[in-house]
Design a protein around this motif. Structure first.
Motif, PDB file in Angstrom:
ATOM      1  N   PRO A  41       7.460  37.372  43.201  1.00 21.99           N
ATOM      2  CA  PRO A  41       7.482  38.520  42.289  1.00 21.99           C
ATOM      3  C   PRO A  41       6.099  38.961  41.830  1.00 21.99           C
ATOM      4  CG  PRO A  41       8.218  36.515  41.187  1.00 21.99           C
ATOM      5  CD  PRO A  41       8.121  36.192  42.649  1.00 21.99           C
ATOM      6  N   ASP A  42       5.070  38.198  42.143  1.00 26.78           N
ATOM      7  CA  ASP A  42       3.719  38.567  41.720  1.00 26.78           C
ATOM      8  C   ASP A  42       2.896  39.203  42.834  1.00 26.78           C
ATOM      9  OD1 ASP A  42       3.892  37.658  39.033  1.00 26.78           O
ATOM     10  OD2 ASP A  42       3.704  35.596  39.752  1.00 26.78           O
ATOM     11  N   THR A  43       3.510  39.464  43.978  1.00 28.81           N
ATOM     12  CA  THR A  43       2.757  40.000  45.098  1.00 28.81           C
ATOM     13  C   THR A  43       2.646  41.516  45.025  1.00 28.81           C
ATOM     14  OG1 THR A  43       4.719  40.208  46.478  1.00 28.81           O
ATOM     15  CG2 THR A  43       3.531  38.112  46.577  1.00 28.81           C
ATOM     16  N   GLU A  44       1.686  42.047  45.757  1.00 30.82           N
ATOM     17  CA  GLU A  44       1.507  43.498  45.804  1.00 30.82           C
ATOM     18  C   GLU A  44       2.702  44.166  46.463  1.00 30.82           C
ATOM     19  OE1 GLU A  44      -1.621  46.726  47.786  1.00 30.82           O
ATOM     20  OE2 GLU A  44      -2.167  44.608  47.611  1.00 30.82           O
ATOM     21  N   GLU A  45       3.309  43.476  47.453  1.00 29.90           N
ATOM     22  CA  GLU A  45       4.488  44.037  48.111  1.00 29.90           C
ATOM     23  C   GLU A  45       5.637  44.214  47.130  1.00 29.90           C
ATOM     24  OE1 GLU A  45       2.732  41.539  49.216  1.00 29.90           O
ATOM     25  OE2 GLU A  45       1.978  42.108  51.199  1.00 29.90           O
ATOM     26  N   GLU A  46       5.794  43.242  46.224  1.00 31.20           N
ATOM     27  CA  GLU A  46       6.849  43.361  45.224  1.00 31.20           C
ATOM     28  C   GLU A  46       6.600  44.541  44.303  1.00 31.20           C
ATOM     29  OE1 GLU A  46      10.131  41.525  42.702  1.00 31.20           O
ATOM     30  OE2 GLU A  46       9.615  41.631  44.823  1.00 31.20           O
ATOM     31  N   GLU A  47       5.346  44.730  43.899  1.00 27.08           N
ATOM     32  CA  GLU A  47       5.010  45.850  43.024  1.00 27.08           C
ATOM     33  C   GLU A  47       5.301  47.180  43.703  1.00 27.08           C
ATOM     34  OE1 GLU A  47       0.988  45.436  41.812  1.00 27.08           O
ATOM     35  OE2 GLU A  47       1.313  43.573  40.691  1.00 27.08           O
ATOM     36  N   GLU A  48       4.990  47.271  44.992  1.00 27.77           N
ATOM     37  CA  GLU A  48       5.273  48.500  45.732  1.00 27.77           C
ATOM     38  C   GLU A  48       6.771  48.741  45.836  1.00 27.77           C
ATOM     39  OE1 GLU A  48       3.330  47.951  49.445  1.00 27.77           O
ATOM     40  OE2 GLU A  48       1.306  48.332  48.653  1.00 27.77           O
ATOM     41  N   TYR A  49       7.507  47.661  46.051  1.00 27.42           N
ATOM     42  CA  TYR A  49       8.970  47.776  46.134  1.00 27.42           C
ATOM     43  C   TYR A  49       9.555  48.263  44.813  1.00 27.42           C
ATOM     44  CZ  TYR A  49      13.847  46.270  46.343  1.00 27.42           C
ATOM     45  OH  TYR A  49      15.212  46.232  46.281  1.00 27.42           O
ATOM     46  N   LEU A  50       9.091  47.697  43.714  1.00 25.42           N
ATOM     47  CA  LEU A  50       9.586  48.106  42.400  1.00 25.42           C
ATOM     48  C   LEU A  50       9.239  49.560  42.102  1.00 25.42           C
ATOM     49  CD1 LEU A  50       8.712  44.924  40.303  1.00 25.42           C
ATOM     50  CD2 LEU A  50      10.983  45.677  41.028  1.00 25.42           C
ATOM     51  N   ALA A  51       8.065  49.983  42.526  1.00 27.34           N
ATOM     52  CA  ALA A  51       7.666  51.374  42.310  1.00 27.34           C
ATOM     53  C   ALA A  51       8.586  52.324  43.078  1.00 27.34           C
ATOM     54  CB  ALA A  51       6.216  51.581  42.735  1.00 27.34           C
ATOM     55  N   LEU A  52       8.977  51.912  44.289  1.00 25.71           N
ATOM     56  CA  LEU A  52       9.911  52.725  45.065  1.00 25.71           C
ATOM     57  C   LEU A  52      11.266  52.801  44.370  1.00 25.71           C
ATOM     58  CD1 LEU A  52       9.140  51.522  48.715  1.00 25.71           C
ATOM     59  CD2 LEU A  52       8.659  53.771  47.743  1.00 25.71           C
ATOM     60  N   ALA A  54      11.760  52.523  41.168  1.00 29.61           N
ATOM     61  CA  ALA A  54      11.603  53.336  39.956  1.00 29.61           C
ATOM     62  C   ALA A  54      11.721  54.820  40.273  1.00 29.61           C
ATOM     63  CB  ALA A  54      10.263  53.035  39.296  1.00 29.61           C
ATOM     64  N   ASN A  55      11.274  55.200  41.460  1.00 25.56           N
ATOM     65  CA  ASN A  55      11.372  56.611  41.860  1.00 25.56           C
ATOM     66  C   ASN A  55      12.810  57.029  42.146  1.00 25.56           C
ATOM     67  OD1 ASN A  55       8.630  57.187  41.647  1.00 25.56           O
ATOM     68  ND2 ASN A  55       8.202  56.491  43.730  1.00 25.56           N
ATOM     69  N   GLN A  56      13.706  56.045  42.298  1.00 23.78           N
ATOM     70  CA  GLN A  56      15.114  56.332  42.580  1.00 23.78           C
ATOM     71  C   GLN A  56      15.979  56.221  41.327  1.00 23.78           C
ATOM     72  OE1 GLN A  56      16.152  53.578  45.721  1.00 23.78           O
ATOM     73  NE2 GLN A  56      15.373  54.930  47.303  1.00 23.78           N
ATOM     74  N   GLU A  57      15.366  56.038  40.181  1.00 21.74           N
ATOM     75  CA  GLU A  57      16.137  55.910  38.952  1.00 21.74           C
ATOM     76  C   GLU A  57      16.594  57.276  38.452  1.00 21.74           C
ATOM     77  OE1 GLU A  57      14.930  52.539  36.073  1.00 21.74           O
ATOM     78  OE2 GLU A  57      13.040  53.402  36.751  1.00 21.74           O
ATOM     79  N   PRO A  58      17.796  57.324  37.881  1.00 21.65           N
ATOM     80  CA  PRO A  58      18.194  58.544  37.162  1.00 21.65           C
ATOM     81  C   PRO A  58      17.477  58.545  35.820  1.00 21.65           C
ATOM     82  CG  PRO A  58      19.929  56.898  37.016  1.00 21.65           C
ATOM     83  CD  PRO A  58      18.864  56.325  37.907  1.00 21.65           C
ATOM     84  N   PHE A 256       5.501  51.155  35.111  1.00 21.38           N
ATOM     85  CA  PHE A 256       6.442  52.225  34.765  1.00 21.38           C
ATOM     86  C   PHE A 256       7.318  51.849  33.577  1.00 21.38           C
ATOM     87  CE2 PHE A 256       8.240  49.803  38.361  1.00 21.38           C
ATOM     88  CZ  PHE A 256       9.399  49.309  37.794  1.00 21.38           C
ATOM     89  N   LEU A 257       7.207  50.612  33.085  1.00 19.40           N
ATOM     90  CA  LEU A 257       7.969  50.200  31.915  1.00 19.40           C
ATOM     91  C   LEU A 257       7.212  50.530  30.637  1.00 19.40           C
ATOM     92  CD1 LEU A 257       9.623  46.695  32.473  1.00 19.40           C
ATOM     93  CD2 LEU A 257      10.719  48.937  32.387  1.00 19.40           C
ATOM     94  N   ASN A 258       7.952  51.012  29.645  1.00 18.19           N
ATOM     95  CA  ASN A 258       7.382  51.292  28.336  1.00 18.19           C
ATOM     96  C   ASN A 258       7.971  50.312  27.332  1.00 18.19           C
ATOM     97  OD1 ASN A 258       7.814  52.786  25.564  1.00 18.19           O
ATOM     98  ND2 ASN A 258       6.035  53.753  26.523  1.00 18.19           N
TER      99      ASN A 258
END
Length: 308
Positions: A41-52, A54-58, A256-258
């Motif tokens: 969960p600390d890898t750059e790949e995980e961060e990229e996955y989470l960002a993707l 986040a873009n699919q969230e309503p 992207f979390l507040n």
């Protein structure tokens, strides 16, 4: 409420961690997190996955001042609809993601319509159409439309299909949304600081998400926020705004979390009673045949009067 009126005539127109996720709502079945990234969960790949994700969230649900949200009739109708969706998810062993997608479709569609409360069966019909669409998006085995029933009522397939088209049109054919279940692996591991969190931690996190689905506030929170808040409330149910921020700052949480959004959702979750969603040690999947044959069924067409 502003919006298009909806009448009956209008409707005509890592594997170890996955093993830990055998959690349930009422007599439930296993959750599938195959969509979750299986790396560190600390890898750059995980961060990229989470960002993707986040873009699919309503990002927008009901307006807090919308009369639809505060109307007591609608609150009760929505609760009944979401409860039925969760029960149907269990009956057919659907993924939790499927049930949450159904709720997103339902809330976004219903918020653009004005329902005639004399035709309360319309809400049930919309529920059937929503879970039918979600199952087509997510499930390998999709039940036939007659297999979906609410309180012994079977709707004509053409009626359900008509509503499905209305939902697709209203949502502009955008049906692929991220749900909290895509984020929970990341946040549970982050906030618990454990590669293999205890089963009860995972189970309670899922139960909080399921309980929130039944609340009218659920669409006021993004899925990532819900996943983070649910993970935190299970780990520590007495955080203040300051201590929650300290907890989040102690790990590298996604940008992207507040914090304010997470605390607002956390505060709602603190008020929920999730004990009724506790699952038995051994769970079983109800067969489709029993669910279809054990209930006396009626068929409704759109030109039928209200069948309460």
């Amino acid at each position: 409420m502003a919006g298009e009126s909806l009448s009956p005539s209008d409707l005509l127109c890592q594997e170890d961690f996955r093993a830990e996720l055998a959690v349930a709502d009422e007599d439930d079945t296993c959750i599938d997190i195959s969509r979750a990234y299986a790396g560190d969960p600390d890898t750059e790949e995980e961060e990229e996955y989470l960002a993707l994700l986040a873009n699919q969230e309503p990002h927008r649900g009901f307006n807090a001042n919308d009369t639809l949200v505060i109307d007591s009739w609608f609150r009760n109708a929505r609760l009944e609809a979401i409860t039925w969706i969760l029960r149907t998810r269990k009956t057919f062993a659907f993924h939790f993601h499927t049930a949450y997608l159904s709720m997103i479709y339902f809330d976004r569609f219903i918020s653009s319509r004005s329902i005639d409360r004399r035709h309360s069966w319309v809400v049930k019909l919309i529920s059937v159409a929503c879970i039918s669409l979600a199952s087509k998006m997510e499930e390998v085995q999709v039940p036939s439309l007659p297999e979906f029933q609410t309180d012994g009522v079977i709707f004509e397939s053409k009626s359900v299909q008509r509503v499905e088209l209305g939902i697709l049109s209203t949502l502009q054919w955008r049906m692929n949304y991220a749900t909290p279940f895509a984020f929970i692996r990341h946040f549970i591991m982050k906030f618990s600081r454990q590669d293999s969190p205890p089963r009860e931690t995972i189970s309670r996190t899922v139960r909080y998400i399921l309980a929130l689905m039944k609340e009218r506030h659920s669409m006021s929170h993004r899925p990532s926020v819900i996943a983070a808040a649910a993970s935190l409330v299970v780990i520590n149910n007495s955080l203040t705004r300051t201590t929650l921020e300290t907890q989040m700052n102690s790990v590298a949480y996604p940008g992207f979390l507040n914090v304010e959004d997470v605390f607002r959702c956390y505060s709602v979750l603190q008020q929920l009673d999730v004990e009724d969603l506790r699952s038995p040690a051994n769970v079983s999947v109800a067969s489709r045949s029993s669910s279809v044959n054990d209930i006396k069924r009626r068929r409704l067409r759109f030109d039928d009067p209200d069948k309460n």
